[in-house]
Enzyme design. Structure first.
Site, PDB file in Angstrom:
ATOM      1  NE  ARG A 110       0.239   1.503   3.369  1.00  0.00           N
ATOM      2  CZ  ARG A 110       1.192   2.379   3.649  1.00  0.00           C
ATOM      3  NH1 ARG A 110       2.453   1.968   3.794  1.00  0.00           N
ATOM      4  NH2 ARG A 110       0.948   3.652   3.774  1.00  0.00           N
ATOM      5  N   GLY A 111       0.266   2.406  -0.104  1.00  0.00           N
ATOM      6  CA  GLY A 111       1.036   3.646  -0.255  1.00  0.00           C
ATOM      7  C   GLY A 111       1.098   3.957  -1.745  1.00  0.00           C
ATOM      8  CB  ALA A 112       0.321   7.071  -3.591  1.00  0.00           C
TER       9      ALA A 112
ATOM     10  NE  ARG B 205      -6.114   0.880  -1.654  1.00  0.00           N
ATOM     11  CZ  ARG B 205      -5.456   1.420  -0.629  1.00  0.00           C
ATOM     12  NH1 ARG B 205      -4.145   1.209  -0.491  1.00  0.00           N
ATOM     13  NH2 ARG B 205      -6.081   2.183   0.249  1.00  0.00           N
TER      14      ARG B 205
ATOM     15  CD  GLN C 104      -2.945   2.732   6.842  1.00  0.00           C
ATOM     16  OE1 GLN C 104      -3.519   3.059   7.880  1.00  0.00           O
ATOM     17  NE2 GLN C 104      -3.578   2.664   5.688  1.00  0.00           N
TER      18      GLN C 104
ATOM     19  CG  ASP D 120      -2.924   8.198  -1.376  1.00  0.00           C
ATOM     20  OD1 ASP D 120      -2.693   8.645  -0.239  1.00  0.00           O
ATOM     21  OD2 ASP D 120      -2.699   7.021  -1.718  1.00  0.00           O
TER      22      ASP D 120
ATOM     23  CG  ASN E  82      -2.153  11.640   2.691  1.00  0.00           C
ATOM     24  OD1 ASN E  82      -1.590  10.779   2.003  1.00  0.00           O
ATOM     25  ND2 ASN E  82      -1.842  11.848   3.959  1.00  0.00           N
ATOM     26  CE  LYS E  83      -4.946   5.722   4.484  1.00  0.00           C
ATOM     27  NZ  LYS E  83      -5.949   4.840   3.827  1.00  0.00           N
TER      28      LYS E  83
END
Ligand code: MRU
Length: 365
Positions: A46-48, A89, A196, A237, A247-248
């Protein structure tokens, strides 16, 4: 040092299973697009930027398995398998960016025999990974001067080596400042519901010997009010043309709080996170995940059976709350539309030497 994702000599994709951290360091090997798509969807990776690399490597795996003798049939299948990866995603634009770059690479080599196009695609995917690490080091070099000596820095989610091919974006800035001798300490927000911050950021910073203190997400206002946070740095992201940032979930709340307390709020991201097709952030698709991520943790139910839960996993921070965006090409301050477009027009980093030159020749903070 762990490797978030790499191409193996046997022609597979090896990635660190982030669902099992910090308890276990277990690697997963993917041999086809279905396995990579599963890894992205279930957040083993995960993570852009990391899922951008995974998308590119997924297409290299696809290329190895496509049985086609002419370019047209090969390319049509590559597009189809790209769609499978793309659907995993929706928010991070790096995924589409990685997939499209691979498809452009295939098109650029269309005159070659298919077997040679496959080799070109494998090289391209590895190059994308290399560039991401170099880009993160550049982000660190540009951003480290923004952290004053003795600062306490709040970060959210995980924008570290685990969220990228290596080094990290927001954590890259923190790492670079730490390496340059800046004394700093980090508050890591735990980042409900997937944790996370608690599982990944705390683990990464601990490994680097950077002082980190874990907090729950609802403690940040209190700490800002008491003067215990000097600045905020997060990843991104997707960044729209005007500088709005997805973002998150929880990032927007932090940005509003930071502004209310007069604190700088920085976003660190490579230009592959920029989506120039979107004028502003309201059009960024926000992923919604299974509500079970909210009602339970690690298979243990934490909410009453039958209660409704809602799980949007990203939010959008309007550009007016953002002090600066630290990219792999330099630091952009408002107005973001002109600054980001100017940086995006520049050429892409292809080697350590050209990175060094670009870091020297571009404005540093
Ligand atoms: O749902 P995730 O864990 O993929 O979300 C990750 C984030 O929101 C990160 O902050 C973002 O991708 C930047 S990572 C360098």
């Amino acid at each position: 040092m762990f490797q978030t994702i790499e191409w193996t000599p046997e022609g597979a994709v090896r990635l660190l299973d982030q669902r099992r951290l910090p308890a276990e360091e277990v690697y997963v090997e993917c041999r086809d697009v279905a396995a990579v798509a599963h890894a992205i969807r279930t957040m083993q990776i995960r993570g852009a930027p990391a899922i951008g690399v995974a998308g590119a490597m997924g297409l290299a795996l696809a290329a190895q398995t496509i049985r086609a003798t002419c370019f047209e049939a090969f390319y049509a299948e590559l597009l189809r398998q790209g769609e499978v990866l793309h659907r995993t995603r929706p928010t991070a634009v790096n995924l589409a960016w990685g997939i499209e770059r691979m498809q452009r690479c295939a098109a650029a080599h269309k005159a070659l025999p298919v077997a040679e196009i496959v080799q070109a695609l494998i090289r391209e995917a590895q190059q994308i990974r290399e560039e991401d690490i170099l880009g993160n080091r550049a982000i660190g070099a540009y951003g480290r001067g923004l952290i004053p000596d003795g600062a306490t820095v709040l970060t959210h989610c995980n924008a570290g080596a685990l969220a990228t091919a290596g080094y990290g974006t927001a954590l890259g800035v923190i790492r670079a400042a730490h390496a340059a001798g800046t004394r700093l300490s980090v508050w890591a927000g735990e980042t409900r519901p997937f944790l996370q911050g608690a599982r990944l950021t705390a683990w990464e910073l601990q490994q680097d010997g950077i002082a980190v203190t874990l907090i729950t997400d609802n403690m940040t206002g209190h700490l800002m009010q008491r003067g215990q946070i000097d600045l905020v740095i997060v990843g991104a992201d997707r960044i729209a043309r005007n500088g709005d940032v997805a973002n998150k979930i929880g990032t927007y709340t932090l940005a509003v709080l930071a502004q209310a307390h007069g604190l700088p709020f920085y976003v660190a991201a490579p230009l592959s996170t920029l989506d120039l097709s979107l004028g502003d952030g309201m059009a960024i698709p926000i992923e919604e995940r299974d509500p079970e991520e909210v009602t339970s943790w690690a298979g243990v139910r934490t909410a009453p059976v039958g209660v409704r839960a809602h799980n949007p996993v990203f939010d959008m921070t309007p550009h007016r709350y953002i002090t600066a965006i630290i990219t792999d090409r330099g630091v952009v301050r408002p107005p973001y539309d002109t600054g980001l477009a100017a940086l995006a027009g520049q050429s892409v980093v292809t080697s350590t030497a050209s990175l060094r030159d670009s870091v020297k020749s571009t404005h540093t903070p």
